[in-house]
Design an enzyme around this catalytic site. Structure first.
Site, PDB file in Angstrom:
ATOM      1  N   LYS A 176      -4.049  -9.081  -2.509  1.00 14.45           N
ATOM      2  CA  LYS A 176      -3.026  -8.880  -3.556  1.00 14.45           C
ATOM      3  C   LYS A 176      -1.814  -9.792  -3.389  1.00 14.45           C
ATOM      4  CE  LYS A 176       0.422  -6.012  -1.727  1.00 14.45           C
ATOM      5  NZ  LYS A 176       0.024  -6.037  -0.331  1.00 14.45           N
TER       6      LYS A 176
ATOM      7  N   LYS B 154       1.312 -12.613   4.040  1.00 14.25           N
ATOM      8  CA  LYS B 154       2.549 -12.544   3.242  1.00 14.25           C
ATOM      9  C   LYS B 154       3.401 -13.781   3.490  1.00 14.25           C
ATOM     10  CE  LYS B 154       3.095  -7.539   3.448  1.00 14.25           C
ATOM     11  NZ  LYS B 154       2.221  -7.220   2.332  1.00 14.25           N
TER      12      LYS B 154
ATOM     13  N   GLY C 143       0.803  -1.225   0.000  1.00 16.69           N
ATOM     14  CA  GLY C 143       0.000   0.000   0.000  1.00 16.69           C
ATOM     15  C   GLY C 143       0.834   1.272   0.000  1.00 16.69           C
TER      16      GLY C 143
HETATM   17  P1  ADP Z   1       1.317  -3.941   2.622  1.00 11.61           P
HETATM   18  O1  ADP Z   1       0.521  -2.743   2.271  1.00 11.61           O
HETATM   19  O2  ADP Z   1       2.731  -3.849   2.162  1.00 11.61           O
HETATM   20  O3  ADP Z   1       0.641  -5.235   2.287  1.00 11.61           O
HETATM   21  P2  ADP Z   1       0.840  -4.547   5.453  1.00 11.61           P
HETATM   22  O4  ADP Z   1       0.548  -3.450   6.423  1.00 11.61           O
HETATM   23  O5  ADP Z   1      -0.288  -5.432   5.051  1.00 11.61           O
HETATM   24  O6  ADP Z   1       1.528  -3.863   4.206  1.00 11.61           O
HETATM   25  O7  ADP Z   1       2.029  -5.483   6.028  1.00 11.61           O
HETATM   26  C1  ADP Z   1       3.251  -4.915   6.498  1.00 11.61           C
HETATM   27  C2  ADP Z   1       3.184  -4.676   8.014  1.00 11.61           C
HETATM   28  O8  ADP Z   1       3.183  -5.926   8.712  1.00 11.61           O
HETATM   29  C3  ADP Z   1       4.349  -3.947   8.610  1.00 11.61           C
HETATM   30  O9  ADP Z   1       4.218  -2.554   8.511  1.00 11.61           O
HETATM   31  C4  ADP Z   1       4.318  -4.427  10.094  1.00 11.61           C
HETATM   32  O10 ADP Z   1       3.749  -3.445  10.932  1.00 11.61           O
HETATM   33  C5  ADP Z   1       3.406  -5.635  10.084  1.00 11.61           C
HETATM   34  N1  ADP Z   1       3.925  -6.816  10.752  1.00 11.61           N
HETATM   35  C6  ADP Z   1       3.181  -7.658  11.505  1.00 11.61           C
HETATM   36  N2  ADP Z   1       3.892  -8.669  11.994  1.00 11.61           N
HETATM   37  C7  ADP Z   1       5.167  -8.491  11.550  1.00 11.61           C
HETATM   38  C8  ADP Z   1       6.385  -9.221  11.718  1.00 11.61           C
HETATM   39  N3  ADP Z   1       6.439 -10.340  12.449  1.00 11.61           N
HETATM   40  N4  ADP Z   1       7.514  -8.747  11.121  1.00 11.61           N
HETATM   41  C9  ADP Z   1       7.459  -7.625  10.367  1.00 11.61           C
HETATM   42  N5  ADP Z   1       6.329  -6.881  10.182  1.00 11.61           N
HETATM   43  C10 ADP Z   1       5.188  -7.302  10.748  1.00 11.61           C
HETATM   44 MG    MG Z   2      -1.339  -5.916   3.261  1.00 12.07          MG
END
Ligand code: ADP
Ligand code: MG
Length: 312
Positions: free
Chosen positions: A214, A276, A11
């Site tokens: 996505k 992810k 995002g």
């Molecule tokens: P995107 O828009 O890239 O899909 P998301 O917000 O869905 O982003 O996923 C990325 C976020 O996941 C990071 O900003 C972080 O806050 C969160 N996150 C949760 N658990 C973890 C983890 N174990 N290690 C790293 N990030 C994490």
């Molecule tokens: Mg996401």
């Protein structure tokens, strides 16, 4: 032989929280991604780029809501297509400008991508993905009655429509993508998880009121175009265990077994890193490499110098 990579932009690549959603702001943000794509292409990779659309489709839904007495609102599949169109245009132009600067002979094409889902997907029994504008309790009850929408309270901020987030089963246009890639053309596809469609009993395709994750679509794309590497580019430099705690530890290279163990231990949040990591593990199981890294370190991560990788 060139290797093949699928990049999934998070995002933040297009719009960060609190930023105004003007075209200028989004184009400025997109430059970082475009530069990364150009660098990765220069490393002799064939590139498929996919991206999220959360804030953008949210604004399309808001425009629909505000203008509904003048212009009929469009269904979700068409809203996704709109967002693929304009985000694809911005990415395509920005990447073309980087390629031009680098004197590259490669080109870029955006494909509107329909992604088939199964109407029997259990996600349809549990619409849990909140989308679009906030409504009052009274409006929410009205919409449930009038349109049959599922409405849910969202963290004290009001009521939102919730839709299903089914798994991508089949992606249209993969043969065209493979052909374009072999012709030195970077492909932008499957934006916002793709346009959700399903076949009816006669076998005809129809739009579906749903959204597809996505990262799941990215993984499916990576499988279907037979990519060597699937990368999810996000806003953290690595995946961590004990994330946000004093004993947080960054992960660099992981086997499938280690990744699965950390997953089972609950280190990755449901709505963000969880999907992810699941996508990364699933892809690595095909004997390939999945990478999760910061957007601006994508070229380094691809060379093993940054990010978190799961190697199958
Ligand atoms: P995107 O828009 O890239 O899909 P998301 O917000 O869905 O982003 O996923 C990325 C976020 O996941 C990071 O900003 C972080 O806050 C969160 N996150 C949760 N658990 C973890 C983890 N174990 N290690 C790293 N990030 C994490
Ligand atoms: Mg996401």
């Amino acid at each position: 032989m060139a290797k093949r990579v699928v990049l999934a932009l998070g995002g933040n690549a297009i719009l960060r929280p609190q930023q105004e959603a003007t075209v200028e702001v989004q184009l400025e943000n997109i430059k970082t991604s475009a530069e990364q794509v150009a660098r990765i292409e220069a490393l002799n990779y064939e590139v498929v780029l996919t991206h999220g659309n959360g804030p953008q489709v949210g604004n399309i839904l808001l425009q629909n809501e505000l203008a509904k007495d003048e212009v009929p609102p469009f269904p979700l599949d068409v809203c996704n297509a709109e967002s693929q169109g304009f985000i694809g245009y911005m990415l395509e132009q920005s990447i073309k400008n980087c390629l031009h600067k680098n004197d590259s002979t490669s080109n870029v094409v955006t494909l509107l991508t329909q992604v088939e889902v199964d109407r029997k997907d259990e996600a349809f029994n549990n619409p849990n993905k909140p989308i679009g504008v906030f409504f009052t309790k009274e409006e929410a009850e009205q919409l449930e009655k009038e349109k049959g929408w599922t409405m849910m309270e969202d963290a004290g901020r009001g009521y939102r429509r919730c839709v299903a987030s089914p798994h991508p089963q089949m992606i249209h246009g993969v043969d065209a993508m493979a052909h374009l890639l072999s012709q030195n053309i970077i492909v932008i596809a499957g934006g916002g998880g793709g346009i959700p469609v399903a076949r009816d009993q006669e076998g005809n395709l129809n739009g579906v009121e749903a959204v597809i994750d996505k990262d799941r679509t990215g993984k499916k794309l990576a499988e279907l175009v037979d990519a060597d590497v699937f990368m999810m580019l996000t806003d953290v430099p690595n995946v961590y265990i004990h994330y946000g705690k004093p004993d947080q530890k960054k992960l660099e290279e992981l086997s499938i077994e280690e990744a699965q163990r950390y997953m089972d231990e609950g280190h990755f949040a449901d709505g963000s890193m969880g999907p992810k990591m699941q996508s990364a593990i699933d892809f690595a199981k095909k004997g390939r490499t999945a990478i999760i890294c910061a957007l601006d370190e994508a070229d380094l991560a691809l060379q093993g110098k940054a990010g978190t990788r799961i190697v199958g």
